[in-house]
Write an enzyme that holds these catalytic residues in place. Structure first.
Site, mmCIF file in Angstrom:
data_model
loop_
_atom_site.group_PDB
_atom_site.id
_atom_site.type_symbol
_atom_site.label_atom_id
_atom_site.label_comp_id
_atom_site.label_asym_id
_atom_site.label_seq_id
_atom_site.Cartn_x
_atom_site.Cartn_y
_atom_site.Cartn_z
ATOM 1 N N MET A 193 -10.317 -9.192 -3.187
ATOM 2 C CA MET A 193 -10.231 -7.761 -3.501
ATOM 3 C C MET A 193 -9.608 -7.533 -4.883
ATOM 4 O O MET A 193 -10.043 -6.655 -5.623
ATOM 5 C CB MET A 193 -9.439 -7.017 -2.423
ATOM 6 C CG MET A 193 -10.182 -6.924 -1.110
ATOM 7 S SD MET A 193 -9.418 -5.819 0.116
ATOM 8 C CE MET A 193 -7.764 -6.424 0.195
ATOM 9 N N MET A 199 -5.777 1.444 -2.017
ATOM 10 C CA MET A 199 -4.942 0.786 -1.058
ATOM 11 C C MET A 199 -5.771 0.360 0.131
ATOM 12 O O MET A 199 -5.825 1.063 1.128
ATOM 13 C CB MET A 199 -3.834 1.730 -0.599
ATOM 14 C CG MET A 199 -2.800 1.007 0.234
ATOM 15 S SD MET A 199 -2.067 2.060 1.484
ATOM 16 C CE MET A 199 -2.734 1.314 2.937
ATOM 17 N N PRO A 200 -6.447 -0.745 0.050
ATOM 18 C CA PRO A 200 -7.193 -1.224 1.218
ATOM 19 C C PRO A 200 -6.254 -1.647 2.340
ATOM 20 O O PRO A 200 -5.156 -2.142 2.096
ATOM 21 C CB PRO A 200 -7.973 -2.420 0.677
ATOM 22 C CG PRO A 200 -8.027 -2.203 -0.792
ATOM 23 C CD PRO A 200 -6.746 -1.517 -1.144
ATOM 24 N N PHE A 201 -6.713 -1.443 3.556
ATOM 25 C CA PHE A 201 -6.029 -1.902 4.754
ATOM 26 C C PHE A 201 -6.972 -2.886 5.429
ATOM 27 O O PHE A 201 -8.133 -2.553 5.696
ATOM 28 C CB PHE A 201 -5.718 -0.723 5.675
ATOM 29 C CG PHE A 201 -5.005 -1.124 6.929
ATOM 30 C CD1 PHE A 201 -3.664 -1.470 6.894
ATOM 31 C CD2 PHE A 201 -5.669 -1.161 8.138
ATOM 32 C CE1 PHE A 201 -2.993 -1.837 8.053
ATOM 33 C CE2 PHE A 201 -5.016 -1.534 9.304
ATOM 34 C CZ PHE A 201 -3.675 -1.870 9.263
ATOM 35 N N THR A 210 -10.604 -1.190 5.391
ATOM 36 C CA THR A 210 -10.633 0.264 5.259
ATOM 37 C C THR A 210 -10.086 0.586 3.880
ATOM 38 O O THR A 210 -9.011 0.097 3.502
ATOM 39 C CB THR A 210 -9.765 0.943 6.336
ATOM 40 O OG1 THR A 210 -10.234 0.535 7.622
ATOM 41 C CG2 THR A 210 -9.830 2.455 6.222
#
Length: 120
Positions: A25, A1-3, A66
């Protein structure tokens, strides 16, 4: 789960830049297509220099990602390249103006909602 946080001057290209980063991504890291968490910031100014001999201009875009630890160096390099390519394709942003940083953390460092540590 990229932020993801994206900062760019103005707001006219932010959605296209967000799409470029997300698509990159999905392609290079294999994240699910519905795993999108982004903050898109239009700024009046951004400060930057010609570090490493790369001349940037007002079209500069800062992308901060992140994500959980575990991607290889090859995947990260592929991501950087693809973000720059898609930023140019989707938003007309020159690759020299795309600065990407990655910060990695551990599964316990995420709460997706409801006050729960979903990955711990």
């Amino acid at each position: 789960m990229p932020f993801v946080r994206i900062d760019a001057v103005g707001t006219d290209k932010l959605e296209a830049l967000g799409n470029a980063v997300h698509d990159a991504m999905v392609e290079t890291l294999g994240i699910p297509a519905d795993d999108r968490f982004q903050v898109l910031n239009g700024r009046s100014t951004l400060k930057f220099d010609d570090y490493l001999g790369i001349h940037r201009d007002e079209g500069v875009v800062f992308v901060a990602i992140t994500m959980r630890r575990g991607r290889t160096d090859v995947q990260k390099k592929s991501l950087y390249r693809r973000v720059a390519e898609l930023a140019e394709e989707y938003a007309g942003t020159e690759p020299r103006n795309v600065l990407v940083t990655i910060t990695e953390n551990e599964p316990v460092d995420w709460s997706i909602g409801n006050g729960e540590a979903h990955y711990a």
